[in-house]
Scaffold this motif. Structure first.
Motif, PDB file in Angstrom:
ATOM      1  N   ALA A   1       0.850  -1.182   0.000  1.00 40.66           N
ATOM      2  CA  ALA A   1       0.000   0.000   0.000  1.00 40.66           C
ATOM      3  C   ALA A   1       0.891   1.239   0.000  1.00 40.66           C
ATOM      4  O   ALA A   1       2.027   1.199   0.460  1.00 40.66           O
ATOM      5  CB  ALA A   1      -0.892  -0.017   1.232  1.00 40.66           C
TER       6      ALA A   1
ATOM      7  N   GLN B   1      -4.796   3.463   5.832  1.00 39.22           N
ATOM      8  CA  GLN B   1      -4.212   2.812   4.672  1.00 39.22           C
ATOM      9  C   GLN B   1      -4.618   3.584   3.415  1.00 39.22           C
ATOM     10  O   GLN B   1      -5.791   3.924   3.260  1.00 39.22           O
ATOM     11  CB  GLN B   1      -4.707   1.357   4.536  1.00 39.22           C
ATOM     12  CG  GLN B   1      -4.094   0.387   5.536  1.00 39.22           C
ATOM     13  CD  GLN B   1      -4.695   0.578   6.921  1.00 39.22           C
ATOM     14  OE1 GLN B   1      -5.903   0.771   7.058  1.00 39.22           O
ATOM     15  NE2 GLN B   1      -3.866   0.540   7.952  1.00 39.22           N
TER      16      GLN B   1
ATOM     17  N   ASP C   1       0.617   2.765   4.888  1.00 41.59           N
ATOM     18  CA  ASP C   1       0.013   1.804   5.797  1.00 41.59           C
ATOM     19  C   ASP C   1       0.610   2.070   7.178  1.00 41.59           C
ATOM     20  O   ASP C   1       1.702   1.622   7.489  1.00 41.59           O
ATOM     21  CB  ASP C   1       0.331   0.379   5.320  1.00 41.59           C
ATOM     22  CG  ASP C   1      -0.359  -0.659   6.191  1.00 41.59           C
ATOM     23  OD1 ASP C   1      -1.125  -0.256   7.084  1.00 41.59           O
ATOM     24  OD2 ASP C   1      -0.123  -1.865   5.976  1.00 41.59           O
TER      25      ASP C   1
END
Lengths: 379, 309
Positions: free
Chosen positions: B5, B28, B8
């Motif tokens: 991601a 996130q 995060d």
């Protein structure tokens, strides 16, 4: 036309607001209290244009009642303080060049014998006259002191020698600055003063400006390292410092006709060292200061003792012990000695070293403080 | 490294003195996503963003940004993240080109001149490249700032209130540009106060008093608060609003031009509203982001006090 009248209430609210702000601005408060205190103590106690207890070395090749009383007479005058006894003239010259002593009294081997024979022998009093005001009074006192010794000691069989012309002669040598020209002392000293002021102030401002305008945050968000920012910002000022050195050197030579006995390279190296010291101070102040104004105030706070305690304005040895100790910490004190030593005395590495290491040590210590306080992130 | 991601982070906390500015924030952001970061002034948005890009060290929590640890790999993060500060933070005493060139040098771009030329061209500032940055208007400064933080082609943009003080048409252009960037796979975390901007984000998070109250897609954020909303028309709206606020079951009342938006957790409140004196017309409307955010803002304070010992 409508007119606004002065409102006491409005005025008072301004006063209160200022007081509130001042109370929170601890630096300004410290300066308000600190500057007068510093000034009073420096001008009132530390500055002495009639320095006494000047360190004197004796080269006594002749030990007799008369030479002992001669030396005692110098000591008692409180102008001279015998700090060491040296074996020969070479050692005496070195002590003067390093600035360890202000005077060297040289009594020749056959002094007493020739004195009793009535040959009017000479003692030699050599003075480091780089700073004329430091030696002037002591030198003019010297002949009077000797006359006193004669009056006291030349009794009994020697009484005949006491009358009339002096039974011995005192020769004075003003070394390095025989005519006692003040500029010879002041102009080289100015080099360090100007370098201190501009370099400390400019680096201080340059770095706090980034913080004040918020651009420091931007810099820190890029991959650039804090050390790169610091050193990168410093470099232009090193060049500025060297340019200033050159200008002062040229002015000293062409405008004030200050002799330049030593090596130009040595002077530039000394200047570089001193520039480094000043810049680390500037960086340290900037990492402590919250904004440009504070940086400016702190610079002044640093500058003042430098001017007063370094021997630039007033003879170093005229200050009391505590002031001399303070002064010995400051790089300007040592840089002044280096510049005068190089320009007026033609000193080499051996004579310069005692004033090089204190600047080095100072720089390293201050750099440690700067790195400790420099904000790597924004915490 | 897998395609992690973009952001995060878990349980991020930051304390200034004894004030907890960011309190266990987790969020996130996926790749190619525009993530809106909302909350009142002083709620900890800027501090959170600074922690994510390695400018501040968190006091608690951990996380990754583009797969790099935010505590240990701040240097790598800085190379691949473009951060636009809340306040214009380029050098006003440098020209536009000098600023871009300086930034390009900081990132050691291989073909610096070309990159700067292209940026100037894209900005439409090629002819004014020598102008001092300080003389630019707010909108132009903001475009320059975006161009400068895009110069090194970052994978993630962190934009801290980029459109504060920028006029509507410049804001619209700015958001179109953000969507073009997102379409190219660049992730964007953008903090804002504007509702229209919030609605243009793929996902949203709302932070108040350092705590993340809600995050998700717009609909999810709205649904999470389980509010029903009605639009009321009537006479003497000011008095009506005051009366409504005292009515049991009413969660909030917001004035919207010539009408009131009334929200409640009780979907059956409509019958009560309809018979109130002075009410001319009541219609059920979809709860909007603004209704939810105003609700969150006014109730965050209570939650915070309850949560505190």
């Amino acid at each position: 036309m409508s007119r606004e009248w002065f409102s006491l209430a409005r005025w008072w609210s301004i006063v209160l607001k200022e007081v509130l702000q001042l109370r929170r601005d601890r630096i300004t408060l410290a300066m308000i209290v600190g500057i007068p205190l510093v000034q009073i103590s420096l001008f009132g106690f530390a500055i002495n244009n009639d320095p006494r207890h000047l360190p004197t070395a004796v080269i006594a090749a002749d030990h007799s009642e008369i030479t002992r009383s001669l030396i005692a007479g110098l000591q008692n005058s409180s102008y001279f303080e015998v700090t060491e006894t040296l074996p020969d003239e070479a050692a005496g010259a070195r002590a003067l060049a390093q600035g360890r002593v202000q005077f060297v009294l040289n009594i020749p081997a056959d002094f007493t014998v020739r004195l009793i024979r009535g040959e009017r022998p000479a003692v030699l009093l050599e003075a480091d006259a780089t700073d004329p005001s430091a030696t002037g009074n002591a030198l003019s006192a010297a002949s009077g002191i000797l006359q006193g010794v004669i009056d006291k000691d030349f009794k009994g069989p020697l009484a005949a020698l006491a009358g009339g012309a002096a039974p011995f002669e005192m020769r004075l040598h003003r070394l390095y600055n025989p005519e006692g020209i003040t500029q010879y002392n002041i102009v080289p000293g100015l080099m360090g003063v100007i370098l201190t002021l501009t370099l400390v102030l400019m680096t201080g401002l340059a770095i706090t400006r980034e913080r004040e305008r918020g651009t420091m945050e931007n810099l820190l968000a890029t991959p650039v390292l804090p050390l790169e920012v610091m050193t990168g910002k410093i470099l232009p000022y090193i060049v500025i410092g060297l340019i200033q050195t050159t200008i002062i050197m040229l002015a000293a030579h062409f405008m004030f006709r200050v002799p330049f006995v030593g090596s130009v390279l040595a002077l530039y190296l000394a200047a570089l060292l001193f520039i480094a010291a000043s810049l680390t101070v500037g960086i340290t102040l900037s990492s402590l200061a919250g904004n440009q104004l504070q940086a400016m105030q702190m610079t002044m706070f640093y500058f003042l003792p430098n001017i007063l305690l370094s021997g630039f304005m007033f003879p170093f040895r005229g200050m009391p012990q505590w002031a001399q100790v303070l002064g010995s910490v400051l790089p300007l004190t040592h840089f002044n000695r280096l510049v005068r030593g190089i320009m007026l005395k033609g000193n080499g590495w051996v004579e310069l070293w005692p004033d090089v290491w204190p600047i080095l040590l100072f720089t390293v210590l201050v750099m440690g403080v700067a790195l400790r306080f420099y904000r790597r992130t924004l915490d | 490294m897998k395609a992690a991601a973009a952001i995060d982070v878990r349980e991020l906390s930051k304390r200034f003195g004894d004030k907890l500015v960011v309190d266990r924030v987790s969020l996130q952001v996926q790749r190619g996503e525009i993530f809106g970061f909302l909350g009142p002034n002083g709620s900890g948005k800027t501090t959170s963003i600074r922690m994510m890009c390695g400018l501040l060290t968190p006091d608690g929590g951990e996380g990754h940004c583009l797969g790099y640890d935010i505590r240990r790999e701040a240097a790598q993060i800085k190379r691949q993240v473009g951060y636009m500060t809340q306040r214009f933070s380029y050098w006003e005493d440098l020209s536009i080109r000098e600023n871009l060139d300086f930034v390009a040098r900081l990132y050691q771009l291989p073909r610096r001149r070309e990159a700067v030329d292209r940026a100037l061209e894209d900005l439409g500032l090629a002819s004014r490249a020598r102008q001092l940055t300080g003389t630019l208007s707010g909108g132009w400064k903001q475009r320059l700032a975006l161009a400068a933080c895009m110069l090194h082609e970052p994978q993630l943009l962190l934009l801290d209130e980029p459109t504060a003080g920028v006029d509507p048409s410049a804001r619209r252009d700015f958001w179109e540009e953000l969507h073009r960037l997102a379409a190219r796979g660049i992730s964007v975390l953008v903090s804002t106060h504007y509702m229209d901007e919030a609605e243009r984000c793929h996902k949203l998070a709302y932070i108040a008093y350092g705590r993340l109250l809600v995050q998700g897609r717009g609909e999810e954020v709205i649904a999470s608060q389980k509010l029903s909303t009605w639009r009321l028309e009537g006479e003497d709206l000011v008095n009506l609003a005051q009366r409504l606020e005292r009515t049991p079951g009413v969660a909030q009342v917001i004035a919207f031009g010539a009408a009131l938006h009334v929200s409640s957790h009780d979907a059956g409140l409509m019958d009560t509203l309809r018979v109130l004196p002075g009410v001319r017309r009541v219609e059920t409307i979809a709860t909007g982001l603004e209704d939810v955010f105003v609700y969150l803002m006014s109730h965050a304070d209570d939650n915070f006090r309850q949560g505190a010992p």
